[in-house]
Design a protein around this motif. Sequence first.
Motif, short mmCIF file in Angstrom:
data_model
loop_
_atom_site.label_atom_id
_atom_site.label_comp_id
_atom_site.label_asym_id
_atom_site.label_seq_id
_atom_site.Cartn_x
_atom_site.Cartn_y
_atom_site.Cartn_z
N ALA A 149 0.84 -1.20 0.00
CA ALA A 149 0.00 0.00 0.00
C ALA A 149 0.87 1.24 0.00
O ALA A 149 0.95 1.98 0.99
CB ALA A 149 -0.92 -0.03 1.21
N ASP A 202 0.62 4.16 -1.56
CA ASP A 202 -0.01 5.48 -1.43
C ASP A 202 -0.41 5.75 0.02
O ASP A 202 -0.25 6.88 0.52
CB ASP A 202 -1.21 5.61 -2.36
N VAL A 203 -0.89 4.74 0.72
CA VAL A 203 -1.26 4.91 2.12
C VAL A 203 0.01 5.13 2.97
O VAL A 203 0.04 5.99 3.86
CB VAL A 203 -2.06 3.71 2.63
N ASP A 228 3.38 -4.34 6.32
CA ASP A 228 1.98 -4.52 5.95
C ASP A 228 1.37 -5.61 6.81
O ASP A 228 1.98 -6.67 7.02
CB ASP A 228 1.92 -4.91 4.47
N HIS A 288 -10.64 0.16 6.93
CA HIS A 288 -11.27 1.00 5.89
C HIS A 288 -10.25 1.71 5.00
O HIS A 288 -10.63 2.38 4.06
CB HIS A 288 -12.25 2.00 6.51
N HIS A 289 -8.95 1.56 5.32
CA HIS A 289 -7.92 2.14 4.46
C HIS A 289 -7.19 1.09 3.63
O HIS A 289 -6.20 1.41 2.96
CB HIS A 289 -6.91 2.91 5.31
N LEU A 290 -7.66 -0.16 3.65
CA LEU A 290 -7.01 -1.23 2.89
C LEU A 290 -7.65 -1.38 1.52
O LEU A 290 -8.83 -1.12 1.33
CB LEU A 290 -7.14 -2.56 3.64
N ASP A 291 -6.85 -1.87 0.56
CA ASP A 291 -7.40 -2.24 -0.76
C ASP A 291 -8.52 -3.26 -0.60
O ASP A 291 -9.57 -3.15 -1.21
CB ASP A 291 -6.29 -2.83 -1.64
N ASP A 292 -8.26 -4.26 0.21
CA ASP A 292 -9.19 -5.37 0.41
C ASP A 292 -9.41 -5.57 1.91
O ASP A 292 -8.65 -6.30 2.57
CB ASP A 292 -8.62 -6.64 -0.22
N ARG A 307 -7.25 6.46 0.28
CA ARG A 307 -8.09 5.27 0.16
C ARG A 307 -9.02 5.18 1.36
O ARG A 307 -8.55 5.09 2.50
CB ARG A 307 -7.24 4.00 0.07
N HIS A 330 -12.84 3.30 2.60
CA HIS A 330 -14.07 2.54 2.44
C HIS A 330 -15.01 2.92 3.59
O HIS A 330 -14.56 3.19 4.70
CB HIS A 330 -13.82 1.03 2.54
#
Length: 361
Positions: free
Chosen positions: A2, A4-5, A105, A126-130, A216, A218
């Motif tokens: 991740a 960008d995060v 990670d 809520h900040h993860l890709d998945d 990012r 969600h």
Amino acid sequence: MADDVRTHYELYPYPHYPLLASVRRCDTYALNLTAVWTRFNGALPPRAAQRILIAGCGSFSPYPFSLANPHAAITALDLSERSLRRARLHCLLHGRTNVTFCRGDLLDAPLTGGPFGLIDAYGVLHHLDDPLAGLTALAGRLAPGGVLRLMVYSRYARREEESIRRAFHLLGITDPAAARRLIARAKPGSRLRRFVEASDEAAFDNGLADALLHPRVHTFRVGELLDLVRQSGLEPLLFAHHDALEDVGLETERLTALEASRRSPGNFILYAGRNVSGPCPDDRGSLVMLNPCLSRAVAPFNLGAVHIAPRLGAATPVLTRPERALLRGLRSPKPWDALSPACRALLPAYREALFLLQFRR
């Protein structure tokens, strides 16, 4: 990975509390591993489970977790080296030495190992890709009987922020200085101006960046959150956001009704478990003990009433002098059968608040 995060938090470590900021140990009571484990298993944690993982620890959480658990082995994991440096320095300045800091990670299992009796993922999934892959990875590191606390953004609590964040993204605004220039031009009474004026986060750059410039995000409805938890192999145990009902089913019904009118009590906080045994089923034959974090709060030198911050969705009992005197006798485990009638009367509410622990012999 991740990237960008990670870049975001290298630029804007969060939260950005002063390094000398401290908390009272009594206010960390809901982070105590023994208390949390006992609440959901009705027994003290075995030695193999006396380990804690803070997944996405940020720049502050290791300090209160260490304060709440001075004898536990704590692993603090985060993507951002800058956040970890600040968290490490905060711990050192306050004499907290039982935390191991690890950059990486949370999907990378060899970084942290396990199993853990308690995992914290507060404001992380809520900040993860998945998010499902992340929660499943964490669930796999829980010991049998282990508990995971998570916080995720509610769809409707986050509605204003998300509309502004998406607008900033479309406008190419990626740093707090550019955001503040646009905010300064916003009309009084506009959605942007109202949000910024009402938000404590927006008062400083790191908070503004976390709220409105994150790359990012969600958000979840309650049904989506519970699906996520169950698909990860965990069982929802207790909602802990403001005004949450203790029964998960009843609280889910309440939240669903609120969401039907596009409302929310705030972001969701939930305890979930892996193969938990359930609370102590019987009073007789059990032991009762004060939450270790409250030892100083019940000391006789506290002359007035002691107010402890709510952490499980409901107001906490106020500790008056007579109640503190009763609780001082429970700093070591005591058989339920030996409790005075006054102590037994306190037990249900204090057990629910995590002030008292009840467990099988």
